[in-house]
Design an enzyme around this catalytic site. Structure first.
Site, PDB file in Angstrom:
ATOM      1  N   GLU A  66     -39.861  22.501 -50.523  1.00  0.00           N
ATOM      2  CA  GLU A  66     -40.848  21.461 -50.237  1.00  0.00           C
ATOM      3  C   GLU A  66     -41.828  21.938 -49.166  1.00  0.00           C
ATOM      4  O   GLU A  66     -43.048  21.986 -49.375  1.00  0.00           O
ATOM      5  CB  GLU A  66     -40.129  20.203 -49.765  1.00  0.00           C
ATOM      6  CG  GLU A  66     -41.007  19.107 -49.208  1.00  0.00           C
ATOM      7  CD  GLU A  66     -40.171  18.072 -48.454  1.00  0.00           C
ATOM      8  OE1 GLU A  66     -39.994  16.976 -49.001  1.00  0.00           O
ATOM      9  OE2 GLU A  66     -39.692  18.384 -47.344  1.00  0.00           O
ATOM     10  N   ASP A 264     -39.269   9.677 -49.212  1.00  0.00           N
ATOM     11  CA  ASP A 264     -39.851  10.358 -50.368  1.00  0.00           C
ATOM     12  C   ASP A 264     -40.993   9.551 -50.964  1.00  0.00           C
ATOM     13  O   ASP A 264     -42.029  10.095 -51.356  1.00  0.00           O
ATOM     14  CB  ASP A 264     -38.781  10.551 -51.454  1.00  0.00           C
ATOM     15  CG  ASP A 264     -38.139  11.929 -51.438  1.00  0.00           C
ATOM     16  OD1 ASP A 264     -38.095  12.532 -50.353  1.00  0.00           O
ATOM     17  OD2 ASP A 264     -37.670  12.378 -52.500  1.00  0.00           O
TER      18      ASP A 264
END
Length: 381
Positions: A66, A264
């Protein structure tokens, strides 16, 4: 309406709201310098040896696909080729897997010394790697070996789609029938914030020719899915969801709770805003972004640090990443352009980068939002 892909025009919303181009430019460069070269309490980029570097998740003290893919995207957008190449070499050295079920994927987490924490991938890393590499190819040109950026990007996307076919052991990252990204290979649910139709539109131009129709369909499928994942009365989406958009309530023992609007999920509206700016193909994006900003500016104006169910029910928990909330609320202005955009933009402008252990995620979303709102999150073609 036409997006920036067609017009080549990337609006500077800061300038439109009265901020000078000089102060916007300085603010953006200062943010980059802080994240990459600031004090120990500020930066989370670290050089490793003579030619590598990594970005540390300061909350979990590891290195994630990420963050590495985010770092590459920031660097290609801001023309920081040396840092881009350092990050990519670290990724290929320590995160790329040459064997096993995850062959040719990237392990989603490593220790800061490069030793693996996992032999499994996370699809959001792969899609950001591919997009950043295509942009690097178009902006700087391809080099040799791992720096043949466009070939590396095509290789990544091919594995994402064709895993499970002959010669490609393992599980694909997309549900090939639905054309929707999975949370991780091998499961049958998704993460709304992983859906990047604006990336898939470009993959449909630059991926291997035999895969281009798949990516065109994936862009349309993800746009349709996001209509289901974002609650019509709030604009909020869950962290994980079923393919019909309903919050995913399973796998709690394995992954924890993710049926709520929490960390998220903050990225979902930011992605919708960027897709609206780049391509402008879905009028619903403007409506849902306005609904989203109204939820925060009217219904929850005193509770931006709250945690919510997607229907807007406020829970007792507090947001783990409050700066990220402020950043994405502002980035929604790329689509919304409504009466609450100014308030969201001004709140973001008056919010500094975060310091301390949790700065990694907040400050990446801060950086993406500031780049996008200043017209510096662009399609390089």
């Amino acid at each position: 309406m036409q997006g920036a892909f067609e017009t080549g025009i990337y609006r500077n919303l800061w300038s439109e709201y009265g901020y000078s181009e000089k102060e916007v430019k300085n603010r953006l460069e200062d943010a980059f310098q802080t994240i990459f070269y600031g004090t120990e309490e500020e930066r989370f980029y670290r050089e490793a040896g003579d030619d590598m570097g990594y970005l540390e998740d300061t909350g979990n003290h590891d290195v994630r696909t990420e963050g590495m893919s985010y770092g590459m995207m920031v660097c290609v957008q801001l023309d920081k080729k040396e840092e881009f190449d350092r990050i990519w070499k670290w990724v290929k050295t320590y995160m790329w897997m040459s064997e096993g079920e995850g062959r040719y994927y990237f392990r989603w987490s490593c220790n800061t010394d490069g030793t693996p924490n996992s032999d499994g991938p996370a699809p959001d890393g792969e899609e950001f790697f591919a997009m950043a590499l295509f942009f690097a190819s178009n902006r700087w040109g391809d080099g040799e070996g791992i720096f043949n950026y466009s070939q590396e990007a095509r290789n990544i996307l091919s594995e994402c789609v064709h895993k499970g076919e002959e010669g490609h052991p393992g599980e694909p990252m997309w549900d090939r029938e639905r054309k929707l990204i999975k949370f991780i290979p091998g499961v049958d649910f998704t993460d709304p914030s992983y859906h990047l139709p604006h990336f898939y539109e470009l993959f449909a131009l630059w991926a291997n020719e035999e895969d281009r129709d798949f990516w065109k369909q994936a862009a349309q499928a993800s746009r349709e899915y996001l209509h289901l994942a974002c609650h019509p009365n709030t604009g909020l989406s869950p962290e994980y969801s079923e393919y019909d958009g309903t919050p995913h309530t399973g796998h709690v023992e394995q992954f924890g709770r993710h049926d709520w609007y929490y960390s998220d999920a903050y990225r979902t509206m930011a992605n919708i805003g960027l897709d609206s700016m780049w391509f402008g193909k879905d009028p619903w994006q403007k409506e849902i972004a306005q609904t989203f900003q109204e939820f925060y500016c009217v219904k929850q104006q005193e509770h931006w640090d709250g945690v919510f169910l997607v229907d807007g029910t406020r829970l007792e928990e507090k947001a783990l990443h409050p700066v990220a909330v402020i950043a994405v609320n502002a980035q929604a202005s790329l689509a919304a352009e409504g009466e609450f955009s100014r308030a969201c933009m001004e709140k973001f402008w008056n919010t500094p980068l975060r310091t301390g252990d949790r700065r990694y995620y907040d400050n990446f979303l801060y950086m993406f939002a500031f780049m996008a709102l200043s017209g510096n999150y662009r399609i390089w073609k």
